[in-house]
Enzyme design. Structure first.
Site, PDB file in Angstrom:
ATOM      1  N   HIS A  49       0.889  -1.154   0.000  1.00  0.00           N
ATOM      2  CA  HIS A  49       0.000   0.000   0.000  1.00  0.00           C
ATOM      3  C   HIS A  49       0.931   1.209   0.000  1.00  0.00           C
ATOM      4  O   HIS A  49       2.054   1.131   0.511  1.00  0.00           O
ATOM      5  CB  HIS A  49      -0.876   0.035   1.254  1.00  0.00           C
ATOM      6  CG  HIS A  49      -1.852  -1.109   1.330  1.00  0.00           C
ATOM      7  ND1 HIS A  49      -1.862  -2.011   2.358  1.00  0.00           N
ATOM      8  CD2 HIS A  49      -2.833  -1.480   0.479  1.00  0.00           C
ATOM      9  CE1 HIS A  49      -2.817  -2.890   2.141  1.00  0.00           C
ATOM     10  NE2 HIS A  49      -3.420  -2.601   1.014  1.00  0.00           N
ATOM     11  N   ASP A  52       2.186   1.749   3.348  1.00  0.00           N
ATOM     12  CA  ASP A  52       3.131   0.748   3.873  1.00  0.00           C
ATOM     13  C   ASP A  52       4.553   1.275   3.643  1.00  0.00           C
ATOM     14  O   ASP A  52       5.450   1.054   4.453  1.00  0.00           O
ATOM     15  CB  ASP A  52       3.005  -0.597   3.133  1.00  0.00           C
ATOM     16  CG  ASP A  52       1.725  -1.351   3.471  1.00  0.00           C
ATOM     17  OD1 ASP A  52       1.303  -1.322   4.643  1.00  0.00           O
ATOM     18  OD2 ASP A  52       1.162  -1.978   2.547  1.00  0.00           O
ATOM     19  N   GLU A 174      -8.557  -4.667  -8.885  1.00  0.00           N
ATOM     20  CA  GLU A 174      -8.807  -5.892  -8.106  1.00  0.00           C
ATOM     21  C   GLU A 174     -10.289  -5.932  -7.734  1.00  0.00           C
ATOM     22  O   GLU A 174     -10.703  -5.291  -6.773  1.00  0.00           O
ATOM     23  CB  GLU A 174      -7.936  -5.905  -6.837  1.00  0.00           C
ATOM     24  CG  GLU A 174      -8.164  -7.130  -5.969  1.00  0.00           C
ATOM     25  CD  GLU A 174      -7.304  -7.149  -4.689  1.00  0.00           C
ATOM     26  OE1 GLU A 174      -6.376  -6.328  -4.554  1.00  0.00           O
ATOM     27  OE2 GLU A 174      -7.577  -8.001  -3.837  1.00  0.00           O
ATOM     28  N   GLU A 210      -8.476 -12.067  -7.237  1.00  0.00           N
ATOM     29  CA  GLU A 210      -8.318 -12.742  -5.941  1.00  0.00           C
ATOM     30  C   GLU A 210      -9.337 -13.874  -5.836  1.00  0.00           C
ATOM     31  O   GLU A 210     -10.539 -13.677  -6.075  1.00  0.00           O
ATOM     32  CB  GLU A 210      -8.504 -11.747  -4.788  1.00  0.00           C
ATOM     33  CG  GLU A 210      -8.559 -12.464  -3.450  1.00  0.00           C
ATOM     34  CD  GLU A 210      -8.311 -11.600  -2.233  1.00  0.00           C
ATOM     35  OE1 GLU A 210      -7.550 -10.614  -2.323  1.00  0.00           O
ATOM     36  OE2 GLU A 210      -8.878 -11.931  -1.181  1.00  0.00           O
ATOM     37  N   HIS A 213     -12.419 -13.246  -3.576  1.00  0.00           N
ATOM     38  CA  HIS A 213     -13.347 -12.259  -4.113  1.00  0.00           C
ATOM     39  C   HIS A 213     -14.221 -12.881  -5.203  1.00  0.00           C
ATOM     40  O   HIS A 213     -15.421 -12.597  -5.281  1.00  0.00           O
ATOM     41  CB  HIS A 213     -12.589 -11.057  -4.690  1.00  0.00           C
ATOM     42  CG  HIS A 213     -11.771 -10.318  -3.671  1.00  0.00           C
ATOM     43  ND1 HIS A 213     -11.021  -9.210  -3.988  1.00  0.00           N
ATOM     44  CD2 HIS A 213     -11.568 -10.515  -2.349  1.00  0.00           C
ATOM     45  CE1 HIS A 213     -10.406  -8.754  -2.906  1.00  0.00           C
ATOM     46  NE2 HIS A 213     -10.725  -9.548  -1.897  1.00  0.00           N
ATOM     47  N   ASP A 248     -14.721 -12.125   4.115  1.00  0.00           N
ATOM     48  CA  ASP A 248     -13.566 -12.432   3.267  1.00  0.00           C
ATOM     49  C   ASP A 248     -12.486 -13.087   4.139  1.00  0.00           C
ATOM     50  O   ASP A 248     -11.854 -12.429   4.957  1.00  0.00           O
ATOM     51  CB  ASP A 248     -13.077 -11.102   2.674  1.00  0.00           C
ATOM     52  CG  ASP A 248     -11.934 -11.253   1.710  1.00  0.00           C
ATOM     53  OD1 ASP A 248     -11.537 -12.395   1.408  1.00  0.00           O
ATOM     54  OD2 ASP A 248     -11.426 -10.212   1.253  1.00  0.00           O
ATOM     55  N   ASP A 250      -9.613 -15.050   3.384  1.00  0.00           N
ATOM     56  CA  ASP A 250      -8.185 -15.072   3.029  1.00  0.00           C
ATOM     57  C   ASP A 250      -7.478 -16.289   3.625  1.00  0.00           C
ATOM     58  O   ASP A 250      -6.395 -16.194   4.224  1.00  0.00           O
ATOM     59  CB  ASP A 250      -7.479 -13.776   3.481  1.00  0.00           C
ATOM     60  CG  ASP A 250      -8.007 -12.540   2.771  1.00  0.00           C
ATOM     61  OD1 ASP A 250      -8.598 -12.676   1.680  1.00  0.00           O
ATOM     62  OD2 ASP A 250      -7.821 -11.426   3.295  1.00  0.00           O
ATOM     63  N   ASP A 283      -2.569 -13.549  -1.003  1.00  0.00           N
ATOM     64  CA  ASP A 283      -3.210 -12.614  -0.069  1.00  0.00           C
ATOM     65  C   ASP A 283      -3.885 -13.457   1.014  1.00  0.00           C
ATOM     66  O   ASP A 283      -5.103 -13.652   1.001  1.00  0.00           O
ATOM     67  CB  ASP A 283      -4.216 -11.725  -0.814  1.00  0.00           C
ATOM     68  CG  ASP A 283      -4.573 -10.472  -0.017  1.00  0.00           C
ATOM     69  OD1 ASP A 283      -4.015 -10.276   1.082  1.00  0.00           O
ATOM     70  OD2 ASP A 283      -5.423  -9.683  -0.486  1.00  0.00           O
TER      71      ASP A 283
HETATM   72  C1  GLO Z   1      -9.189  -6.988   0.596  1.00  0.00           C
HETATM   73  C2  GLO Z   1      -8.180  -6.997  -0.456  1.00  0.00           C
HETATM   74  C3  GLO Z   1      -6.891  -6.333  -0.023  1.00  0.00           C
HETATM   75  C4  GLO Z   1      -6.132  -5.861  -1.224  1.00  0.00           C
HETATM   76  C5  GLO Z   1      -4.938  -5.021  -0.847  1.00  0.00           C
HETATM   77  C6  GLO Z   1      -4.193  -4.502  -2.070  1.00  0.00           C
HETATM   78  O1  GLO Z   1     -10.226  -7.579   0.500  1.00  0.00           O
HETATM   79  O2  GLO Z   1      -7.957  -8.283  -0.904  1.00  0.00           O
HETATM   80  O3  GLO Z   1      -6.119  -7.220   0.736  1.00  0.00           O
HETATM   81  O4  GLO Z   1      -5.719  -6.935  -1.987  1.00  0.00           O
HETATM   82  O5  GLO Z   1      -5.388  -3.937  -0.085  1.00  0.00           O
HETATM   83  O6  GLO Z   1      -4.904  -3.512  -2.683  1.00  0.00           O
HETATM   84 MG    MG Z   2      -6.519  -8.961  -2.296  1.00  0.00          MG
END
Ligand code: GLO
Ligand code: MG
Length: 344
Positions: A49, A52, A174, A210, A213, A248, A250, A283
């Site tokens: 980010h 970051d 994304e 992703e 998602h 979500d 992950d 991720d």
């Molecule tokens: C959240 C996203 C997040 C993005 C990250 C990069 O649901 O997956 O992790 O991938 O902020 O933009």
């Molecule tokens: Mg992501």
């Protein structure tokens, strides 16, 4: 044999375990300490980010943001790492409370576009052209709150502002259908790539897919990836897993649905993804129950499962596949896949 894939993750993937219902359960790990872990875990790419890289960027002038980002580039060089992309974190600032690019407040929209330009300055300092737009709050809790038609035009305008600001900038959208919003704009890769075509330079706008998602949108992640690959637009992936329609999660890649993971790897193999030089991003989040010393295993484990599945894809008996397809005997094909996956 499968070593040509390059792997990446973001510093947020090593975290202290806070969730909406409870505080951190592990000490926080500094950015410098995280960087040291990348190679150990088998990773070469760092996803960022913007904040970051430059945490106080909102307090700093552009020249100072650039200077600090160059310091981070030196840290990457020192570890033998490269930056894969930078994503503007628009969803934590008060001005992004109701979306940023699609906020109803023109001052908030203007702030978001400026922030995107600073994000680009950081990307240039870190040595990457790629920007990822996860459009976190670009949507609504209730439909009556925004004019959704205008909102999509605002998204195009914001991307165009970046493309104009830097003629080398590239954007990977994304998609995600919900969370934190009730409904987000650009819920699927189809939406993302249609939007890309309407920008000022479609060749510089692609997608990041992703797993979780796509599953939250009720779609098959491998087909989403195939769609982007067919259009030459799969510019990164966020592999993980998701156990049904809920928050979500992950989860570790392959942990909820190994066969769906096999199919994602299969489509990346079919599409020659490794040869594009693009990264395989993971991720993934550690379970909150993990003790500090074991809270990076989810990353190494996801990578290991990916590589094992590459072997599974490469060793799947092609003759059986061809024959089953020729006979249109998909029961036999399915059994062959299942037996191959369980090693029988
Ligand atoms: C959240 C996203 C997040 C993005 C990250 C990069 O649901 O997956 O992790 O991938 O902020 O933009
Ligand atoms: Mg992501």
């Amino acid at each position: 044999m499968a070593a040509e894939y390059r792997f990446s993750f973001g510093p947020w993937n090593i975290h202290s375990g806070a969730d909406p219902f409870g505080p951190p359960v592990r000490p926080s790990v500094s950015f410098a300490e995280k960087l040291k872990l990348y190679k150990q875990l088998g990773f070469d790419g760092v996803q960022f980010h913007d904040d970051d890289a430059v945490p106080d960027m909102e307090e700093l002038a552009p020249a100072e943001i650039e200077r600090q980002a160059k310091e981070v580039k030196k840290m990457l060089d020192g570890e033998g790492l490269v930056a894969e992309f930078v994503a503007p974190r628009l969803w934590e600032d008060p001005r992004g409370i109701d979306g940023a690019f699609t906020s109803n407040d023109p001052q908030c929209r203007a702030w978001a576009v400026e922030r995107l330009k600073r994000c680009n300055d950081i990307a240039n300092a870190l040595g990457t052209r790629l920007h990822v737009l996860w459009l976190a709050r670009e949507g609504t809790y209730i439909r009556e709150a925004k004019n959704a038609i205008q909102a999509h035009q605002h998204l195009i305008d914001a991307i165009n502002a970046l493309l104009e600001y830097d003629p080398h900038a590239e954007v990977a959208i994304e998609p995600k259908p919900n969370e934190p919003m009730d409904h987000a704009y650009i819920p699927t890769i189809g939406h993302a790539l249609a939007l890309a075509e309407r920008t000022a330079d479609p060749g510089r706008v692609g997608g990041l897919i992703e797993t979780a998602h796509a599953l939250l949108a009720g779609l098959d992640p491998s087909d989403e990836m195939a769609f982007a690959l067919a259009l030459g637009k799969l510019w990164s992936v966020h592999l993980n897993d998701q156990n049904g329609l809920k928050f979500d999660q992950d989860k570790t890649f392959g942990s909820a649905n190994l066969r769906a993971a096999f199919n994602q790897v299969r489509v990346l193999e079919l599409g020659g993804y490794a040869g594009t030089g693009r990264f395989v991003g993971l991720d993934v989040k550690a379970m909150r129950t993990q003790k500090p010393e074991a809270a990076q295993k989810h990353l190494a484990n996801s990578r290991e499962i990916f590589l094992l599945l590459v072997e599974k894809v490469r060793t799947f008996p092609r003759d059986v596949e061809r024959q089953c397809i020729a006979d249109r005997d998909y029961e036999a094909l399915e059994l062959a896949v299942l037996k191959h996956l369980v090693g029988s």
